[in-house]
Each structure stands twice: as structure tokens, then as C-alpha cells.
Design a protein around this motif. Structure first.
Motif, PDB file in Angstrom:
ATOM      1  N   VAL A 161       0.835  -1.197   0.000  1.00 27.19           N
ATOM      2  CA  VAL A 161       0.000   0.000   0.000  1.00 27.19           C
ATOM      3  C   VAL A 161       0.872   1.249   0.000  1.00 27.19           C
ATOM      4  CG1 VAL A 161      -1.847   1.239   1.185  1.00 27.19           C
ATOM      5  CG2 VAL A 161      -1.769  -1.261   1.259  1.00 27.19           C
ATOM      6  N   GLU A 162       0.585   2.165  -0.903  1.00 28.06           N
ATOM      7  CA  GLU A 162       1.355   3.409  -1.020  1.00 28.06           C
ATOM      8  C   GLU A 162       0.410   4.611  -1.037  1.00 28.06           C
ATOM      9  OE1 GLU A 162       4.669   4.444  -1.796  1.00 28.06           O
ATOM     10  OE2 GLU A 162       5.547   2.480  -1.365  1.00 28.06           O
ATOM     11  N   LYS A 163       0.681   5.589  -0.166  1.00 27.47           N
ATOM     12  CA  LYS A 163      -0.058   6.841  -0.200  1.00 27.47           C
ATOM     13  C   LYS A 163       0.601   7.777  -1.202  1.00 27.47           C
ATOM     14  CE  LYS A 163      -1.785  10.644   2.643  1.00 27.47           C
ATOM     15  NZ  LYS A 163      -1.869  11.212   4.008  1.00 27.47           N
ATOM     16  N   CYS A 164      -0.207   8.330  -2.101  1.00 27.35           N
ATOM     17  CA  CYS A 164       0.323   9.176  -3.174  1.00 27.35           C
ATOM     18  C   CYS A 164      -0.463  10.478  -3.231  1.00 27.35           C
ATOM     19  CB  CYS A 164       0.238   8.473  -4.524  1.00 27.35           C
ATOM     20  SG  CYS A 164       0.969   6.839  -4.557  1.00 27.35           S
ATOM     21  N   ALA A 165       0.108  11.549  -2.746  1.00 24.18           N
ATOM     22  CA  ALA A 165      -0.540  12.863  -2.795  1.00 24.18           C
ATOM     23  C   ALA A 165       0.018  13.633  -3.988  1.00 24.18           C
ATOM     24  CB  ALA A 165      -0.311  13.628  -1.501  1.00 24.18           C
ATOM     25  N   GLY A 166      -0.690  13.596  -5.102  1.00 23.13           N
ATOM     26  CA  GLY A 166      -0.232  14.318  -6.285  1.00 23.13           C
ATOM     27  C   GLY A 166       0.424  13.398  -7.303  1.00 23.13           C
ATOM     28  N   THR A 167       0.446  13.873  -8.555  1.00 19.57           N
ATOM     29  CA  THR A 167       0.961  13.062  -9.654  1.00 19.57           C
ATOM     30  C   THR A 167       2.440  12.733  -9.503  1.00 19.57           C
ATOM     31  OG1 THR A 167      -0.678  14.035 -11.154  1.00 19.57           O
ATOM     32  CG2 THR A 167       1.217  12.961 -12.160  1.00 19.57           C
ATOM     33  N   ALA A 168       3.236  13.698  -9.054  1.00 16.28           N
ATOM     34  CA  ALA A 168       4.680  13.477  -8.932  1.00 16.28           C
ATOM     35  C   ALA A 168       4.984  12.341  -7.974  1.00 16.28           C
ATOM     36  CB  ALA A 168       5.377  14.756  -8.489  1.00 16.28           C
ATOM     37  N   LYS A 169       4.330  12.327  -6.804  1.00 20.36           N
ATOM     38  CA  LYS A 169       4.564  11.270  -5.828  1.00 20.36           C
ATOM     39  C   LYS A 169       4.027   9.936  -6.331  1.00 20.36           C
ATOM     40  CE  LYS A 169       4.920  13.997  -1.594  1.00 20.36           C
ATOM     41  NZ  LYS A 169       4.410  14.198  -0.213  1.00 20.36           N
TER      42      LYS A 169
ATOM     43  N   THR B  80       3.801   8.919  -9.519  1.00 22.59           N
ATOM     44  CA  THR B  80       4.706   8.364 -10.533  1.00 22.59           C
ATOM     45  C   THR B  80       5.989   7.829  -9.888  1.00 22.59           C
ATOM     46  OG1 THR B  80       5.559  10.602 -10.963  1.00 22.59           O
ATOM     47  CG2 THR B  80       3.830   9.788 -12.424  1.00 22.59           C
ATOM     48  N   ALA B  81       6.469   8.525  -8.860  1.00 19.93           N
ATOM     49  CA  ALA B  81       7.651   8.051  -8.144  1.00 19.93           C
ATOM     50  C   ALA B  81       7.359   6.715  -7.457  1.00 19.93           C
ATOM     51  CB  ALA B  81       8.106   9.092  -7.124  1.00 19.93           C
ATOM     52  N   SER B  82       6.146   6.587  -6.889  1.00 13.79           N
ATOM     53  CA  SER B  82       5.759   5.343  -6.232  1.00 13.79           C
ATOM     54  C   SER B  82       5.673   4.202  -7.234  1.00 13.79           C
ATOM     55  CB  SER B  82       4.400   5.513  -5.526  1.00 13.79           C
ATOM     56  OG  SER B  82       4.510   6.393  -4.431  1.00 13.79           O
ATOM     57  N   VAL B  83       5.083   4.474  -8.403  1.00 17.67           N
ATOM     58  CA  VAL B  83       4.972   3.442  -9.432  1.00 17.67           C
ATOM     59  C   VAL B  83       6.366   2.969  -9.855  1.00 17.67           C
ATOM     60  CG1 VAL B  83       4.293   2.975 -11.815  1.00 17.67           C
ATOM     61  CG2 VAL B  83       2.717   4.153 -10.278  1.00 17.67           C
ATOM     62  N   THR B  84       7.272   3.913 -10.073  1.00 17.35           N
ATOM     63  CA  THR B  84       8.639   3.571 -10.474  1.00 17.35           C
ATOM     64  C   THR B  84       9.315   2.693  -9.431  1.00 17.35           C
ATOM     65  OG1 THR B  84       8.876   5.639 -11.713  1.00 17.35           O
ATOM     66  CG2 THR B  84      10.895   4.513 -11.080  1.00 17.35           C
ATOM     67  N   ARG B  85       9.167   3.068  -8.155  1.00 15.12           N
ATOM     68  CA  ARG B  85       9.790   2.316  -7.075  1.00 15.12           C
ATOM     69  C   ARG B  85       9.174   0.917  -6.931  1.00 15.12           C
ATOM     70  NH1 ARG B  85       8.990   5.758  -3.724  1.00 15.12           N
ATOM     71  NH2 ARG B  85       7.152   4.988  -2.626  1.00 15.12           N
ATOM     72  N   LEU B  86       7.848   0.840  -7.040  1.00 12.88           N
ATOM     73  CA  LEU B  86       7.169  -0.447  -6.882  1.00 12.88           C
ATOM     74  C   LEU B  86       7.496  -1.397  -8.034  1.00 12.88           C
ATOM     75  CD1 LEU B  86       3.693   0.764  -5.571  1.00 12.88           C
ATOM     76  CD2 LEU B  86       5.495  -0.368  -4.257  1.00 12.88           C
TER      77      LEU B  86
ATOM     78  N   CYS C 283      -7.252   6.224 -10.638  1.00 13.01           N
ATOM     79  CA  CYS C 283      -7.780   5.363 -11.689  1.00 13.01           C
ATOM     80  C   CYS C 283      -8.019   6.126 -12.986  1.00 13.01           C
ATOM     81  CB  CYS C 283      -9.070   4.690 -11.235  1.00 13.01           C
ATOM     82  SG  CYS C 283     -10.381   5.826 -10.758  1.00 13.01           S
ATOM     83  N   GLU C 284      -7.982   7.463 -12.909  1.00 14.64           N
ATOM     84  CA  GLU C 284      -8.200   8.286 -14.099  1.00 14.64           C
ATOM     85  C   GLU C 284      -7.018   9.221 -14.375  1.00 14.64           C
ATOM     86  OE1 GLU C 284     -13.050   8.422 -13.876  1.00 14.64           O
ATOM     87  OE2 GLU C 284     -11.930   9.878 -12.712  1.00 14.64           O
ATOM     88  N   SER C 285      -5.875   8.901 -13.783  1.00 14.45           N
ATOM     89  CA  SER C 285      -4.677   9.708 -13.989  1.00 14.45           C
ATOM     90  C   SER C 285      -3.958   9.262 -15.260  1.00 14.45           C
ATOM     91  CB  SER C 285      -3.740   9.567 -12.780  1.00 14.45           C
ATOM     92  OG  SER C 285      -2.475  10.120 -13.057  1.00 14.45           O
ATOM     93  N   LYS C 286      -3.944  10.095 -16.272  1.00 17.08           N
ATOM     94  CA  LYS C 286      -3.312   9.730 -17.542  1.00 17.08           C
ATOM     95  C   LYS C 286      -1.824   9.413 -17.387  1.00 17.08           C
ATOM     96  CE  LYS C 286      -6.598  12.073 -20.579  1.00 17.08           C
ATOM     97  NZ  LYS C 286      -6.801  13.116 -21.625  1.00 17.08           N
ATOM     98  N   PRO C 287      -1.057  10.195 -16.609  1.00 17.32           N
ATOM     99  CA  PRO C 287       0.365   9.844 -16.441  1.00 17.32           C
ATOM    100  C   PRO C 287       0.567   8.459 -15.835  1.00 17.32           C
ATOM    101  CG  PRO C 287      -0.022  12.098 -15.732  1.00 17.32           C
ATOM    102  CD  PRO C 287      -1.364  11.489 -15.956  1.00 17.32           C
ATOM    103  N   ILE C 288      -0.233   8.110 -14.827  1.00 20.53           N
ATOM    104  CA  ILE C 288      -0.097   6.809 -14.178  1.00 20.53           C
ATOM    105  C   ILE C 288      -0.508   5.690 -15.125  1.00 20.53           C
ATOM    106  CG2 ILE C 288      -0.876   5.350 -12.281  1.00 20.53           C
ATOM    107  CD1 ILE C 288       0.985   7.671 -11.495  1.00 20.53           C
ATOM    108  N   LEU C 289      -1.631   5.862 -15.796  1.00 20.03           N
ATOM    109  CA  LEU C 289      -2.105   4.834 -16.720  1.00 20.03           C
ATOM    110  C   LEU C 289      -1.118   4.622 -17.862  1.00 20.03           C
ATOM    111  CD1 LEU C 289      -5.915   5.738 -16.884  1.00 20.03           C
ATOM    112  CD2 LEU C 289      -4.800   3.958 -15.533  1.00 20.03           C
ATOM    113  N   THR C 290      -0.522   5.715 -18.342  1.00 23.78           N
ATOM    114  CA  THR C 290       0.469   5.610 -19.421  1.00 23.78           C
ATOM    115  C   THR C 290       1.709   4.856 -18.949  1.00 23.78           C
ATOM    116  OG1 THR C 290      -0.286   7.662 -20.447  1.00 23.78           O
ATOM    117  CG2 THR C 290       1.923   6.919 -21.010  1.00 23.78           C
TER     118      THR C 290
END
Length: 351
Positions: free
Chosen positions: A104-112, A114-120, A135-142
Motif C-alpha cells: 500500500v502506497e499513499k500518493c498525494a499528487g501526480t509526482a509522488k 509516478t515516483a511510487s509506481v517507479t519504485r514499486l 484510476c483516471e490519472s493519464k500519467p499513471i495509466l500511461t
């Protein structure tokens, strides 16, 4: 004796272990996953509860059965702790039952995020659960599509043809609640909107507005204020609605946190709920029954959605569905769960 009885009945869940140890389900998951941030005394209590209840996730058995164990990243930034708690219970129970790992990762904002996704991803996570708004964040989905990693979108307002989706019909639920208030005789209605960047918020607003229009409610008697799904924004929005002249006789908030805040403002303004003001919410989280009076609300099956998200990921992995694919018979699952209007003491007919 307890262990012997357990062997002949259903499997122990992570929630039962948490209750025995006096901790949260998330803490149990951290102990199981060898998280070194867990306090040693807490770890000892959890391990004792696991032994006493004979709790065994048993991922090895899943491998022998030919099923793949998932290492799932759950990213969240929802401001409602009550919503998150229920969602985690469902996801943790299903993950532990099937032997999957949940991070489980808390992510406040797109920057955090994307950093969490990279680390995970670097840590071996091979599937993701994305509650709103991620679930609707284009940067994360991409990012996830480019990494060829499966993900499931949960509680979105609309189906996503490129991802497995778990949701309810937010439009129909909101419309039904509004029709309930109108059926009680309310003709001047307030609505507190959810986060404007989430499609579910849009669906709930449109359900409210369409119900008002179909009932012939005058536009001047329809008041809306922006909220953000948290208690603080509910206080601010309710203050504006309840100091309007004339004020609404009923307020429908897009989630329970904001509805609870509305009751608080009403009490401060010496308005009796429900005699002077009816209040309705959405989600049926714990706060709906801890405020006074308890909230009339839409019950969203939040824990069931968490469970369904894990099941959807396992199904997608088993079928080797790939991100970005749509329009085929083995494309992403679109699951619509049932909701329920729960009537409690916060709404009554207009005298």
C-alpha cells in the motif's frame, strides 16, 4: 481446540487476525510481508495471533495449483480515511486468502504517484489497484501501459475499455437518492459536489440535477457547492448552503464525510436535523452511523470492490490480458456492483 475447529470450517481471514491482535488489517499485512517498519511489540502480537488462529496465506499451495502469486501495488490518495479503511479490508482479505502480496502506497499528487509506481515496479510489483482519483490519472495509466503491467480501475464513474473496471452506477444511485428527497416533499435542495477531477463526481452531480429537472424543481431552488470529498471542504460548502436565503430544506452530499460535516454546521447554526434540515450522504462508511442522527445514504459496497479488484487482477493475469487491449472476447472485465439506498434518521418528510 480452536485450531481443530478452524480446520473443519472456513479459512481464517486477515480481519480476524487483526481483531485478535488489536491492530489494523494493514498492520497484519505488513507483518506478513516482513515490513521492517513495524514495531517489534506489534509484530510479536500479530505473530501470536497468527499462531493462535492457525492463519496461513500459503502462497506455495497456489504455485502448486498452477496459479500465479501477484505482488500488488495499491495506490491511494482518497482523503476519506473511512473509505480507505473499508476498501483495504476487502483487498487485504482477498489477497491473503489467495496468497497474493499487497503493498500500500499513499500518493498525494501526480509526482509522488509516478515516483511510487517507479519504485514499486523496481521492487517486483506486477499488478496495480487504482482507486479514485488515480484510476483516471493519464500519467499513471500511461506508465503502467508502457511497463506492460496489469491494473484495475476502481470506483470510476465510467467504464474504461482499456482496463478491468470495478464500479457502481453512480448516476443512478445519485438520482435515486435525489428522488427520495423530493418524494419526502423537499423542493429546495442543496448538493455538495465531489472532487471535480473525478468522473464519479460528475455522474453523481448529473444524477442529482436530472432528478430535480424531471420533478420540475425550479433552477432557483437548486443550490450546489464544490467539495473535495473531505470533511473540511464539507464544512465550507455547508456553511454557504445553510446561510443562503432561503436556505435549502435538504442537502445531499456526494460522500458521507461531507454529509457529516453538513450536520455539524447545522448544529452550530442551531438547526435541528432532520426537523429543520434533511441530510443525505453517499458511500455508507463508518461515519454514517457514528454521527447523530445517523445518515440516510447510498451504500457503496466498498469492501466488496476491494475484493473484486484483487479477483479481477488474478483473472487478467491468468488469461494473460495485456494493458491497452480492448474489443476482444478476452478483453478487460467491466464489473458493475449493486448499490443500495439506506434510509436512516437524517431525512424525514417536509411538514
Amino acid at each position: 481446540m480452536e485450531r481443530q475447529r478452524r480446520r473443519g470450517t472456513q479459512a481464517v481471514t486477515i480481519r480476524e487476525v487483526a481483531a485478535r491482535a488489536g491492530v489494523s488489517s494493514m498492520t497484519v499485512s505488513r507483518v506478513i510481508n516482513k515490513d521492517d517498519k513495524v514495531n517489534e511489540n506489534t509484530r510479536a502480537m500479530v505473530e501470536a495471533a497468527i499462531r493462535e488462529l492457525n492463519y496461513t496465506p500459503n502462497p506455495a499451495a497456489r504455485r502448486l495449483a498452477g496459479s500465479e502469486v501477484l505482488r500488488i501495488g495499491l495506490l491511494y490518495s482518497n482523503p476519506s480515511s473511512a473509505y480507505l479503511s473499508e476498501f483495504l479490508v476487502g483487498a487485504l482479505d482477498e489477497s491473503s486468502r489467495e496468497g497474493h502480496q499487497l503493498v500500500v502506497e499513499k500518493c498525494a499528487g501526480t509526482a509522488k504517484a509516478t515516483a511510487s509506481v517507479t519504485r514499486l515496479l523496481a521492487g517486483g510489483v506486477n499488478a496495480f489497484i487504482l482507486p479514485p482519483p488515480l484510476c483516471e490519472s493519464k500519467p499513471i495509466l500511461t506508465m503502467l501501459e508502457e511497463a506492460n503491467v496489469i491494473a484495475v480501475a476502481v470506483a470510476t464513474g465510467r467504464p474504461n475499455p482499456h482496463l478491468p473496471t470495478i464500479r457502481i452506477d453512480n448516476y443512478a444511485a445519485s438520482k435515486q437518492m435525489t428522488e427520495h428527497l423530493i418524494g419526502l416533499g423537499h423542493r429546495r435542495l442543496g448538493f455538495i459536489k465531489g472532487n471535480k477531477n473525478q468522473s464519479a463526481s460528475d455522474m453523481r452531480l448529473h444524477g442529482f440535477l436530472d432528478a430535480c429537472a424531471e420533478a420540475g424543481i425550479a433552477e432557483a431552488d437548486i443550490l450546489t457547492e464544490q467539495g473535495q470529498y473531505d470533511y473540511a471542504s464539507g464544512l465550507e460548502a455547508a456553511e454557504k448552503l445553510l446561510t443562503a436565503e432561503p436556505r435549502p430544506t435538504a442537502i445531499f452530499a456526494a460522500n458521507d464525510d461531507m454529509a457529516a460535516a453538513t450536520i455539524s454546521v447545522a448544529h452550530r447554526l442551531h438547526l435541528d436535523v432532520p426537523n429543520d434540515l434533511s441530510v443525505a450522504g453517499f458511500d455508507d462508511t463508518l461515519i454514517a452511523t457514528t454521527v447523530w442522527p445517523p445518515l440516510t445514504t447510498i451504500r457503496q459496497p466498498i469492501a466488496a470492490m476491494g475484493k473484486a479488484a484483487v479477483v479481477a487482477l488474478a483473472t487478467a493475469m491468468r488469461n494473460r490480458w495485456q494493458p491497452g487491449r480492448s474489443g476482444s472476447s478476452d478483453g478487460p472485465e467491466q464489473k458493475l456492483l449493486a448499490y443500495k439506498l439506506v434510509k436512516r434518521e437524517s431525512t424525514i418528510p417536509v411538514e
